[in-house]
Design a protein around this motif. Structure first.
Motif, PDB file in Angstrom:
ATOM      1  N   UNK A 108     -95.651  18.227  66.686  1.00  0.00           N
ATOM      2  CA  UNK A 108     -94.749  19.125  65.965  1.00  0.00           C
ATOM      3  C   UNK A 108     -94.309  18.465  64.657  1.00  0.00           C
ATOM      4  N   UNK A 109     -93.956  17.193  64.715  1.00  0.00           N
ATOM      5  CA  UNK A 109     -93.553  16.466  63.499  1.00  0.00           C
ATOM      6  C   UNK A 109     -94.689  16.461  62.482  1.00  0.00           C
ATOM      7  N   UNK A 110     -95.907  16.198  62.936  1.00  0.00           N
ATOM      8  CA  UNK A 110     -97.063  16.191  62.030  1.00  0.00           C
ATOM      9  C   UNK A 110     -97.296  17.568  61.423  1.00  0.00           C
ATOM     10  N   UNK A 111     -97.143  18.604  62.225  1.00  0.00           N
ATOM     11  CA  UNK A 111     -97.324  19.962  61.733  1.00  0.00           C
ATOM     12  C   UNK A 111     -96.230  20.346  60.738  1.00  0.00           C
ATOM     13  N   UNK A 112     -95.011  19.866  60.957  1.00  0.00           N
ATOM     14  CA  UNK A 112     -93.930  20.153  60.010  1.00  0.00           C
ATOM     15  C   UNK A 112     -94.209  19.484  58.668  1.00  0.00           C
ATOM     16  N   UNK A 113     -94.724  18.268  58.673  1.00  0.00           N
ATOM     17  CA  UNK A 113     -95.098  17.579  57.430  1.00  0.00           C
ATOM     18  C   UNK A 113     -96.206  18.358  56.734  1.00  0.00           C
ATOM     19  N   UNK A 114     -97.206  18.778  57.497  1.00  0.00           N
ATOM     20  CA  UNK A 114     -98.310  19.550  56.912  1.00  0.00           C
ATOM     21  C   UNK A 114     -97.801  20.859  56.320  1.00  0.00           C
ATOM     22  N   UNK A 115     -96.915  21.558  57.042  1.00  0.00           N
ATOM     23  CA  UNK A 115     -96.359  22.808  56.533  1.00  0.00           C
ATOM     24  C   UNK A 115     -95.620  22.570  55.220  1.00  0.00           C
ATOM     25  N   UNK A 116     -94.856  21.503  55.141  1.00  0.00           N
ATOM     26  CA  UNK A 116     -94.120  21.166  53.927  1.00  0.00           C
ATOM     27  C   UNK A 116     -95.077  20.912  52.762  1.00  0.00           C
ATOM     28  N   UNK A 117     -96.156  20.196  53.038  1.00  0.00           N
ATOM     29  CA  UNK A 117     -97.153  19.937  51.995  1.00  0.00           C
ATOM     30  C   UNK A 117     -97.792  21.236  51.506  1.00  0.00           C
ATOM     31  N   UNK A 118     -98.148  22.107  52.436  1.00  0.00           N
ATOM     32  CA  UNK A 118     -98.759  23.381  52.069  1.00  0.00           C
ATOM     33  C   UNK A 118     -97.791  24.252  51.267  1.00  0.00           C
ATOM     34  N   UNK A 119     -96.538  24.280  51.688  1.00  0.00           N
ATOM     35  CA  UNK A 119     -95.542  25.064  50.957  1.00  0.00           C
ATOM     36  C   UNK A 119     -95.355  24.523  49.545  1.00  0.00           C
ATOM     37  N   UNK A 120     -95.399  23.191  49.410  1.00  0.00           N
ATOM     38  CA  UNK A 120     -95.286  22.569  48.083  1.00  0.00           C
ATOM     39  C   UNK A 120     -96.446  22.964  47.178  1.00  0.00           C
ATOM     40  N   UNK A 121     -97.644  22.954  47.720  1.00  0.00           N
ATOM     41  CA  UNK A 121     -98.822  23.354  46.941  1.00  0.00           C
ATOM     42  C   UNK A 121     -98.694  24.813  46.520  1.00  0.00           C
ATOM     43  N   UNK A 122     -98.318  25.663  47.465  1.00  0.00           N
ATOM     44  CA  UNK A 122     -98.198  27.089  47.158  1.00  0.00           C
ATOM     45  C   UNK A 122     -97.069  27.371  46.159  1.00  0.00           C
ATOM     46  N   UNK A 123     -95.991  26.580  46.224  1.00  0.00           N
ATOM     47  CA  UNK A 123     -94.878  26.778  45.296  1.00  0.00           C
ATOM     48  C   UNK A 123     -95.283  26.458  43.861  1.00  0.00           C
ATOM     49  N   UNK A 124     -96.185  25.530  43.697  1.00  0.00           N
ATOM     50  CA  UNK A 124     -96.641  25.155  42.348  1.00  0.00           C
ATOM     51  C   UNK A 124     -97.977  25.766  41.973  1.00  0.00           C
ATOM     52  N   UNK A 125     -98.368  26.793  42.668  1.00  0.00           N
ATOM     53  CA  UNK A 125     -99.693  27.393  42.480  1.00  0.00           C
ATOM     54  C   UNK A 125     -99.809  28.046  41.102  1.00  0.00           C
ATOM     55  N   UNK A 126    -100.940  27.822  40.448  1.00  0.00           N
ATOM     56  CA  UNK A 126    -101.254  28.457  39.164  1.00  0.00           C
ATOM     57  C   UNK A 126    -102.464  29.336  39.367  1.00  0.00           C
ATOM     58  N   UNK A 127    -102.390  30.552  38.806  1.00  0.00           N
ATOM     59  CA  UNK A 127    -103.541  31.442  38.895  1.00  0.00           C
ATOM     60  C   UNK A 127    -104.689  30.874  38.080  1.00  0.00           C
ATOM     61  N   UNK A 128    -105.918  31.115  38.512  1.00  0.00           N
ATOM     62  CA  UNK A 128    -107.079  30.557  37.802  1.00  0.00           C
ATOM     63  C   UNK A 128    -107.106  30.918  36.316  1.00  0.00           C
ATOM     64  N   UNK A 129    -106.602  32.074  35.922  1.00  0.00           N
ATOM     65  CA  UNK A 129    -106.607  32.467  34.513  1.00  0.00           C
ATOM     66  C   UNK A 129    -105.716  31.545  33.693  1.00  0.00           C
TER      67      UNK A 129
END
Length: 144
Positions: A108-129
């Protein structure tokens, strides 16, 4: 003729009957027998067919429940070995379940870290254009 000390009055089940009653495939029941999980309650007919005492159904139900709780077959084997020696294996079962809880907590701890990383990537996401030409496969996944 039965190879063990079974009395004539004791009901023996064929593997198809055991499969039907337990809800397990015949192949699984054979496998459990082959690896020794069912050894004390399986007998052979003169022609070599597996014959099961009725208590195999309780044993198979225990195996199914233990597996559903995350126990591995080798752990179940050890628990059944204690039981087959005439002792209650509850202490050993408790120990295995406590280990499973600790293992799940780590996951669960590992999955929470992974979720946080994924949310961080998605929060800073730039569209390809918006992205400049790059030689990377996906600039959004580049390490920071």
């Amino acid at each position: 003729m039965i190879t063990s000390g079974t009395t004539q009055a004791e009901k023996l089940l064929k593997i198809g009957e055991v499969a039907s009653e337990s809800g397990l495939p015949i192949k699984t029941i054979r496998y459990y027998d082959d690896i020794g999980l069912l050894a004390p309650i399986v007998e052979r007919s003169d022609t070599g067919y597996r014959l099961f005492r009725v208590d195999v159904l309780d044993r198979l139900a225990f195996i199914k429940r233990a597996q559903a709780l995350g126990l591995h077959l080798n752990e179940i084997q050890q628990i059944l070995s204690v039981h087959d020696q005439g002792e209650l294996p509850c202490g050993q079962v408790k120990q295995y379940l406590e280990q499973k809880v600790a293992e799940i907590s780590r996951q669960i701890e590992s999955l929470q870290v992974l979720r946080s990383q994924l949310q961080g990537i998605l929060a800073g996401w730039h569209d390809p254009a918006e992205l400049q030409e790059s030689h990377t496969i996906c600039p959004n996944l580049q390490p920071e």
